[in-house]
Write a protein that holds these residues in place. Structure first.
Motif, PDB file in Angstrom:
ATOM      1  N   UNK A  36       0.841  -1.195   0.000  1.00  0.00           N
ATOM      2  CA  UNK A  36       0.000   0.000   0.000  1.00  0.00           C
ATOM      3  C   UNK A  36       0.875   1.242   0.000  1.00  0.00           C
ATOM      4  N   UNK A  37       0.700   2.125  -0.954  1.00  0.00           N
ATOM      5  CA  UNK A  37       1.547   3.323  -0.999  1.00  0.00           C
ATOM      6  C   UNK A  37       1.199   4.296   0.126  1.00  0.00           C
ATOM      7  N   UNK A  38       2.142   5.163   0.414  1.00  0.00           N
ATOM      8  CA  UNK A  38       1.941   6.207   1.417  1.00  0.00           C
ATOM      9  C   UNK A  38       1.200   7.356   0.739  1.00  0.00           C
ATOM     10  N   UNK A  39      -0.049   7.522   1.102  1.00  0.00           N
ATOM     11  CA  UNK A  39      -0.917   8.450   0.377  1.00  0.00           C
ATOM     12  C   UNK A  39      -0.966   9.838   0.996  1.00  0.00           C
ATOM     13  N   UNK A  40      -0.374  10.041   2.164  1.00  0.00           N
ATOM     14  CA  UNK A  40      -0.426  11.372   2.774  1.00  0.00           C
ATOM     15  C   UNK A  40       0.424  12.330   1.954  1.00  0.00           C
ATOM     16  N   UNK A  41      -0.127  13.466   1.502  1.00  0.00           N
ATOM     17  CA  UNK A  41       0.661  14.382   0.667  1.00  0.00           C
ATOM     18  C   UNK A  41       1.776  15.056   1.471  1.00  0.00           C
ATOM     19  N   UNK A  42       2.819  15.415   0.767  1.00  0.00           N
ATOM     20  CA  UNK A  42       3.949  16.100   1.404  1.00  0.00           C
ATOM     21  C   UNK A  42       3.531  17.513   1.792  1.00  0.00           C
ATOM     22  N   UNK A  43       3.866  17.961   3.008  1.00  0.00           N
ATOM     23  CA  UNK A  43       3.469  19.326   3.418  1.00  0.00           C
ATOM     24  C   UNK A  43       4.150  20.385   2.560  1.00  0.00           C
ATOM     25  N   UNK A  44       3.452  21.480   2.336  1.00  0.00           N
ATOM     26  CA  UNK A  44       3.955  22.582   1.530  1.00  0.00           C
ATOM     27  C   UNK A  44       4.126  23.824   2.402  1.00  0.00           C
TER      28      UNK A  44
END
Length: 725
Positions: A36-44
């Motif tokens: 399962x991929x890590x779906x949390x987006x990278x913070x901007x």
């Protein structure tokens, strides 16, 4: 029946074939597909609020404006005041100093506002950057934790799992396959079934496809009873324990087994002859005594000691009169011809222990009438045994040869197994004749079908489905070139004449009169004045103008265009779920199990029945669990592994049970309490089983040879190069 499944011992990992749960083969699934991929987006980075930037910009502009005004206005006023102080006095000098102080105060106030706004902006930017760095570090830690957890979880998943036999499946028909493929299927299915119930294998292929299963089972500590026909028919128990009535019917059905149009009259006559002969023989009925009695009825000499003198006389004189003997002579001759080769059947069976795995196999050799009769007799014996005994029914595995059996015999066997609750597996090398007529009577599986007609029959059975396929493909390419030239030449001439005439003549005239009276005492006075004048002028002039215009223009236009189009068309078709060529191209150990569900839906479950798969890593003898993978938006700090849909399945299928039963029980204990339920045995002596040794090619059989050869044979999968998959 319990076999300890560990990685040590004589068989090593092959012992895992005996893990509980009847399985048809193995199903492969790439564990990486479950990652399962890590779906949390990278913070901007967050932008500073517009108000802070606006206030800083306004403060900077105000500071620049006040600084400019202070230099220009304040400096000018101060300079003027200082100059005027020389003429007016020191008051103007004081006013100049005041102007300078006011200008500097305004500049200081603007600078303070600019510093405050810039400081707030910098502070806000620093706070946002600090928050971003903290969030990014936490996100990075969560991502690494998720990936490490997924990596650890994926590494613990199995790549191979078993395809189980459904609990509601009582009959399985397997069509096609090579000799090695069917041998692998028997090994995988038979070994896994031994944990649940006894197994009877009827091998009619004359290729001993049950050899691998019997050798592995014997090496694993399972009591094995192998009965080779016809080379060791004396040790066979296919007629042992049958009553006279059952033996007669089994022989009659076997004798007429090759004739699908066998008449009831012939079978009834043969049944009557054998029944009367059994009545004359009394309670001691065997194949040898039946053969001797038939020879007596035929009037042939009998030098065996199977019958006493009184029995011979009674059979010859009292059983049939001369007229009846003449009428049934053809039947007698047929029965004598078939029974005579089988007189040694079961003669040396006494003293043989039971077999939790019983193998009835036709050994190597050319086909003959007696061999075919033994094949039919073995099937008849299994049917009558299953119908008579009351213990737990064993599983029946019937591997047919090239000749096959009659449809009615196979259907009778299927009915008996269904009535007794005994699983039945039919392995038929071809899909023709009786096999084609019986397809669909149970769950159907296909192995490699080399013949195109058989592959077409299998594809028709699996069925067709609607789908959209590519119907047409259109590729168009074009090029267009346009060139146009236009030239325009024009000329115009205009001439204009203007005539004007002016005559100027001048003449002036005028007159004036005035009257005035004023009295001294008269308050009134009067005066009058008159003036007149005139002028006249005439002007004459002439003017002429000429205009000439000429123009010329040229227009050139060039166009070049390319066009490319690709069009595809699809249409709805009704095609095979599996094409016949796909069934012809299956691998040697490939197995396709066809499942039909409510509504007409067809599901094909592929499996691999190669026994060597248990030697690989990440192989489970339980079905592969199904995982529900909803799209997660947040990953908790402690990421749990996905839960199995089968909570009863062990987390470590390779580990032995908490209290495994030993393959051999201590003295005085019975390791296989259900073994006495075998239909082919009358007693159970596990302490000293005496199984025959498999005959080797080209060597005469030695009945007095020792016991089983321990360990896998030379042809065992994995012992020869090229067999490991």
């Amino acid at each position: 029946m319990t076999v300890e499944s560990t990685g040590t011992g004589q068989l090593g990992r092959y012992l895992r074939l005996f893990d509980a749960g009847p399985r048809l083969g193995w199903v492969h699934r790439d564990p990486e597909s479950l990652r399962r991929p890590f779906v949390e987006p990278e913070p901007q980075r967050q932008q500073v609020e517009v108000g802070y930037e606006n206030r800083a910009t306004a403060a900077r502009l105000d500071h620049e404006e006040r600084r400019g005004s202070a230099l220009k206005v304040g400096g000018g006023v101060a300079a003027a005041c200082f100059v005027l102080s020389y003429f007016v006095g020191p008051v103007m000098a004081v006013l100049g100093v005041v102007a300078i102080v006011v200008a500097l105060a305004r500049m200081a106030l603007a600078a303070q506002r600019l510093s405050s706004a810039t400081g707030h902006l910098t502070t806000q930017q620093s706070a946002l950057e600090k928050h971003f760095q903290s969030s990014w570090q936490m996100w990075q830690q969560r991502r690494q934790h998720h990936e490490s957890g997924q990596e650890q979880w994926v590494r613990g998943l199995d790549a191979w799992g078993s395809l189980p036999l459904g609990a509601d499946i009582r009959r399985l028909d397997v069509f096609g396959g090579s000799q090695r493929g069917r041998e692998g299927f028997l090994t995988v299915f038979g070994a896994s079934t031994l944990q649940d119930r006894p197994v009877i294998v009827v091998d009619l292929t004359q290729a001993l496809v049950c050899r691998e299963l019997s050798v592995l089972a014997e090496a694993a500590g399972v009591p094995v009873d192998v009965q080779l026909l016809p080379s060791r028919m004396a040790e066979s128990s296919i007629v042992g324990g049958l009553g006279p009535h059952e033996l007669v019917h089994a022989l009659v059905e076997a004798v007429h087994g090759d004739n699908p149009e066998a008449g009831r009259a012939d079978r009834a006559v043969d049944t009557r002859i054998l029944t009367q002969l059994c009545g004359a023989l009394g309670d001691d009925v065997s194949v040898a005594r039946l053969g001797a009695g038939l020879r007596v009825l035929m009037g042939e000499a009998d030098d065996t000691a199977c019958l006493s003198r009184d029995e011979r006389n009674r059979i010859a004189d009292d059983l049939l009169n001369d007229k009846n003997k003449d009428q049934v002579r053809d039947s007698l001759f047929r029965l004598v011809s078939f029974v005579h080769p089988l007189e040694r059947l079961g003669a040396a069976r006494e003293g043989r222990g039971p077999g939790y795995l019983t193998c009835l196999a036709l050994d190597f050799g050319a086909g003959s009438a007696s061999t075919e009769l033994l094949a039919d007799l073995a099937v008849q014996s299994v049917m009558r045994r299953l119908a008579s005994f009351e213990e737990t029914a064993p599983a029946v595995l019937l591997a047919l040869g090239e000749q096959g059996l009659q449809r009615r015999h196979l259907e009778q066997l299927a009915q008996v197994c269904e009535r007794r609750g005994s699983p039945l597996v039919l392995l038929q090398p071809h899909l023709r004749d009786a096999a084609e007529q019986m397809i669909g009577g149970g769950t159907v599986a296909f192995m490699k079908l080399g013949n195109h007609q058989e592959a077409n029959v299998a594809a028709d059975f699996i069925g067709r489905e609607h789908s959209f396929v590519l119907h047409s493909l259109t590729d168009t390419e074009g090029r267009t070139v346009n060139t146009s030239v236009a030239e325009t030449v024009g000329s115009s001439v205009s001439r204009g004449t203007t005539h004007s005439e002016s005559v100027t003549r001048g003449r002036n005239w005028g007159s004036s009169s005035s009257t005035s009276y004023q009295g001294g005492s008269n308050p009134f006075s009067s005066s009058s004045s008159t003036s007149s004048g005139g002028s006249h002028s005439t002007t004459t002039g002439t003017s002429t103008s000429v205009t000439h215009t000429s123009n010329e223009s040229t227009t050139r236009t060039t166009g070049d265009s390319d066009s490319t189009s690709l069009a595809t068309g699809r249409q709805r078709v009704y095609e095979y779920v599996l094409e016949p060529t796909q069934l012809q191209a299956l691998a040697e150990f490939s197995l396709l199990v066809v499942e039909r569900r409510a509504g007409g839906a067809v599901f094909v479950h592929p499996a691999d029945c190669n026994p060597n798969i248990v030697l690989l890593d990440r192989v489970s003898t339980a079905p592969l669990p199904q995982f529900d993978l909803p799209p997660a938006t947040q990953i908790p700090a402690q990421h749990p592994a996905p839960q199995h849909l089968y909570p009863a399945a062990p987390q470590h299928p390779y580990a032995p049970a908490a209290h495994p039963a030993p393959p051999y029980a201590p003295a005085g204990q019975q390791p296989y309490p259900t073994a006495p339920a075998q239909p082919y045995t009358t007693g159970f002596q596990p302490a000293a089983p005496q199984q025959p040794q498999w005959p080797s090619h080209g060597q005469p059989h030695q009945p007095g040879g020792g016991g089983w050869t321990q360990g896998p044979p030379a042809s065992w999968p994995g012992q020869q190069p090229g067999t490991q998959r």
